[in-house]
Design an enzyme around this catalytic site. Structure first.
Site, short mmCIF file in Angstrom:
data_model
loop_
_atom_site.label_atom_id
_atom_site.label_comp_id
_atom_site.label_asym_id
_atom_site.label_seq_id
_atom_site.Cartn_x
_atom_site.Cartn_y
_atom_site.Cartn_z
N LYS A 110 1.07 -1.29 0.10
CA LYS A 110 0.43 -0.04 0.01
C LYS A 110 0.61 1.59 0.01
CE LYS A 110 -4.07 -1.92 2.42
NZ LYS A 110 -4.96 -2.39 3.62
N TYR A 121 -12.14 -2.30 -3.93
CA TYR A 121 -12.74 -2.62 -2.46
C TYR A 121 -14.42 -2.47 -3.16
CZ TYR A 121 -8.73 -2.61 -0.41
OH TYR A 121 -7.27 -2.67 0.28
N ASN A 169 -2.00 -0.14 6.66
CA ASN A 169 -1.87 -1.20 7.20
C ASN A 169 -1.16 -1.80 6.55
OD1 ASN A 169 -3.69 -1.91 5.74
ND2 ASN A 169 -5.35 -2.26 7.05
N HIS A 181 -1.99 -5.28 1.90
CA HIS A 181 -3.31 -5.95 1.29
C HIS A 181 -3.21 -6.98 0.60
CE1 HIS A 181 -7.40 -7.04 -0.64
NE2 HIS A 181 -6.01 -7.95 -1.25
N GLU A 208 -9.77 -11.09 -8.17
CA GLU A 208 -8.39 -9.83 -7.18
C GLU A 208 -7.53 -9.85 -8.35
OE1 GLU A 208 -7.31 -9.82 -3.21
OE2 GLU A 208 -9.84 -9.38 -2.74
P1 RTP Z 1 -7.24 -5.70 3.12
O1 RTP Z 1 -8.22 -6.18 1.96
O2 RTP Z 1 -6.64 -4.57 3.10
O3 RTP Z 1 -6.01 -7.32 2.84
O4 RTP Z 1 -7.00 -5.90 4.94
P2 RTP Z 1 -7.64 -7.17 5.84
O5 RTP Z 1 -8.54 -7.91 5.23
O6 RTP Z 1 -7.41 -7.10 6.85
O7 RTP Z 1 -9.15 -6.27 6.17
P3 RTP Z 1 -10.71 -5.52 5.86
O8 RTP Z 1 -11.93 -5.79 7.01
O9 RTP Z 1 -10.52 -6.43 4.08
O10 RTP Z 1 -10.80 -4.27 5.21
C1 RTP Z 1 -9.46 -3.29 4.40
C2 RTP Z 1 -9.41 -2.37 4.42
O11 RTP Z 1 -10.20 -1.21 4.93
C3 RTP Z 1 -9.12 -1.02 6.00
N1 RTP Z 1 -10.19 -1.07 7.55
N2 RTP Z 1 -10.65 0.39 7.99
N3 RTP Z 1 -11.03 1.49 10.17
C4 RTP Z 1 -11.45 0.79 10.00
O12 RTP Z 1 -12.38 0.37 11.17
C5 RTP Z 1 -10.98 -0.40 8.95
N4 RTP Z 1 -11.65 -1.47 8.60
C6 RTP Z 1 -10.50 -1.89 7.92
C7 RTP Z 1 -8.38 -1.64 6.28
O13 RTP Z 1 -6.85 -0.47 5.17
C8 RTP Z 1 -7.96 -2.14 5.52
O14 RTP Z 1 -6.91 -3.47 5.14
MG MG Z 2 -9.55 -7.69 2.92
#
Ligand code: RTP
Ligand code: MG
Length: 142
Positions: free
Chosen positions: A11, A51, A114, A117, A128
């Site tokens: 990212k 997304y 973070n 991804h 994806e």
């Molecule tokens: P990613 O998709 O980026 O690999 O991350 P992830 O599966 O661990 O998390 P996901 O639930 O898919 O969320 C995608 C991205 O959205 C941001 N996020 N912000 N502020 C919040 O509560 C929140 N929750 C998620 C994060 O950057 C996350 O990586």
């Molecule tokens: Mg995710």
């Protein structure tokens, strides 16, 4: 265990920190091969489409703002159990909860910025990977 492919994105925060190589090296050291890669500054449309599953979530606009704030490096990782292996290397979404030694524990600043991804299932991975790469841009070593 099956050989899988997963989509990984370094990212904008991690690109800005100049740790692209360190992150790619972790994938290789864990036995994953980089079979496709490119650097790109995502448009809003690209980030929103990528997304789309989070469209109704309160953090969606911030997520798109962040993902379009600078260039990213997108890659396809291939190897045994690649989806889960990459998720383990990344650590928890919130870096405060990420296990020591994971990419997010070492390089991420916040739940928004973070560092990486990774696809969360083989089904997401297929969508994806196809979102960013055509078949002739993927180069498995065999
Ligand atoms: P990613 O998709 O980026 O690999 O991350 P992830 O599966 O661990 O998390 P996901 O639930 O898919 O969320 C995608 C991205 O959205 C941001 N996020 N912000 N502020 C919040 O509560 C929140 N929750 C998620 C994060 O950057 C996350 O990586
Ligand atoms: Mg995710």
């Amino acid at each position: 265990m099956a050989v899988e492919r997963t989509l990984s994105i370094i990212k904008p925060d991690a690109v800005a920190k100049n740790v692209i190589g360190e992150i790619l090296s972790r994938f290789e050291k864990a036995g994953l091969q980089i079979v496709a890669a490119k650097m790109q500054h995502l448009s809003r449309e690209q980030a929103e489409g990528f997304y789309a599953e989070h469209k109704e979530r309160p953090f969606f606009k911030d997520l798109v703002d962040f993902m379009t704030s600078g260039p990213v490096v997108v890659q396809v990782l291939e190897g045994e159990n690649a989806v889960l292996k990459n998720r383990e290397l990344m650590g928890a979404t919130n870096p405060k909860e990420a296990a020591a030694g994971t990419i997010r524990a070492d390089f991420a600043n916040s739940i928004d910025a973070n560092a990486v991804h990774g696809s969360d299932s083989t089904t997401s991975a297929a969508r994806e990977v196809a979102y960013f790469f055509s078949d002739n841009e993927i180069c498995p070593r065999g």
